[in-house]
Design an enzyme around this catalytic site. Structure first.
Site, PDB file in Angstrom:
ATOM      1  CD  GLU A 122      -0.184  -1.305   3.152  1.00  0.00           C
ATOM      2  OE1 GLU A 122      -0.011  -2.276   2.378  1.00  0.00           O
ATOM      3  OE2 GLU A 122      -0.138  -1.404   4.392  1.00  0.00           O
ATOM      4  CG  ASN A 123       5.122   1.080   0.374  1.00  0.00           C
ATOM      5  OD1 ASN A 123       4.610   0.020   0.025  1.00  0.00           O
ATOM      6  ND2 ASN A 123       6.424   1.289   0.309  1.00  0.00           N
TER       7      ASN A 123
END
Lengths: 158, 219
Positions: free
Chosen positions: B47-48
């Protein structure tokens, strides 16, 4: 302090638990969207994230197409301090790999965005097709000195 | 014998299907990537801002600008892409992620999950977990069945800790077995080889429905 994930930061956790620091914890996707909305002139939006949790308390809840959503407000700031890989005199920025994360949204949501870059390149060097943050969002640009890139969690394959 | 951490993640890896885009949470869930079954082609999202996550780098491949959501150095596979957190959570919230695997402090028979704080004691923040459980098509929890240190049950009738999401969990895999969240409650579908359903029930606050097809976990 408004943040999403503070795990692995013991000082921060201690300051929060002792009440020394006031903290608002925000789901990461809600956080990035609140900042994006702030920069894009959208005052609030509905999201499914956090329905039925502490996050939803005191917030407007509405159903769309049979599913519940909560209303989240946009976030803006006076200053944004961001970091990019390359930039030019117009403030156009390019990020490298996973360093992009929150930077593009942050750049749009502050009165004064200050970008630190590893290299300031001459105008026209950056391919307009490859620019991640257009210069309009950046008010100051500086080239950092003596870069030391620290790795918090070095993990290697055998 | 109950299942080891490695066996828990191996069992979860059996849930991966060809073509899936999968987000693995920090900690034990990350290890699922070590056991992708042969012939199954999946794309890992972090998700980064990565689609197409690869294995951890060799010493000479380490790049400080390339990390996963757990801040570990990683590599990417051919066809990978990088993007902002805003795009990343559009993928997550927008229903583009097929499966997420998360850790939990508590789960309950309604499919509720708690994994981000213990009031007055521990605050990590929810990170992307609330968005993931709200948006991923399928949510699997990887956890220890009990908190042995404090002698507390973790598979409950109703979570007591602040929730991460309500009614979002599909499958729970612990060191004692595999439970499916159904509209009637938790159904025990697989048990650790040496444990009986009665022994598992004893360590579970929620009432377990025993599947007629109950079988030992095979990993």
């Amino acid at each position: 302090m408004i943040a999403s994930y503070v795990g692995e930061n013991d000082i921060f956790e201690k300051q929060f638990l002792s009440g020394e620091l006031e903290v608002e914890l925000v789901p990461q996707g809600t956080f990035s969207e609140r900042i994006r909305a702030g920069g894009a002139g959208i005052p609030a939006f509905y999201t499914p994230t956090g329905v039925g949790t502490l996050i939803a308390e005191g917030k407007d809840q509405r159903e769309f197409d049979g599913k519940p959503y909560i209303l989240e407000r946009a976030l803006k700031a006076d200053f944004a301090l961001i970091k990019a890989w390359k930039g030019d005199a117009y403030g156009n920025l390019v990020y490298r790999k996973t360093t992009r994360n929150f930077n593009p949204m942050m750049a749009t949501a502050a009165k004064i965005t200050i970008a630190e870059v590893e290299e300031i390149v001459p105008l026209g060097t950056l391919d307009p097709d490859q620019i991640h943050t257009p210069g309009i969002f950046v008010k100051r640009i500086i080239q950092g000195l003596r870069y030391e890139k620290r790795i918090e969690n070095k993990t290697v394959s055998p | 014998m109950s299942l080891s951490r490695d066996q828990i993640v191996k069992r979860i890896a059996q849930e991966l299907k060809n073509g899936f885009t999968v987000n693995l949470g920090i900690g034990m869930p990350t290890l699922v990537a070590n056991h992708i079954p042969p012939g199954i082609d999946i794309v890992l999202q972090s998700e980064n801002g990565i689609l197409g996550l690869g294995p951890f780098p060799k010493e000479n491949e380490i790049d400080a600008d390339l990390i996963n959501a757990g801040k570990q150095t990683v590599t990417v596979l051919p066809g990978a892409s990088f993007f902002s957190s805003s795009d990343s959570f559009a993928m997550i919230r927008g229903g583009h992620i097929d499966l997420t695997v998360l850790g939990a402090m508590q789960v309950d028979e309604k499919g509720n999950i708690a994994n981000w704080m213990i009031p007055g004691k521990m605050v990590k923040g929810m990170g992307g977990a609330m968005d993931l459980v709200a948006g991923a098509k399928r949510v699997i929890v990887a956890m220890q069945h009990c908190d042995k240190k404090n002698n507390e049950k973790k598979v409950l009738k109703l979570c007591t800790l602040p929730l991460t999401g309500i009614g979002v969990v599909d499958l729970i895999v612990t060191d004692m077995g595999v439970m499916e969240v159904t509209k009637d409650g938790l159904m025990l579908i697989e048990h650790a080889p040496d444990l009986t359903p009665e022994q598992i029930q004893e360590e579970t606050e929620a009432r377990l429905i025993i599947s007629p097809k109950l079988k030992p976990v095979r990993v």
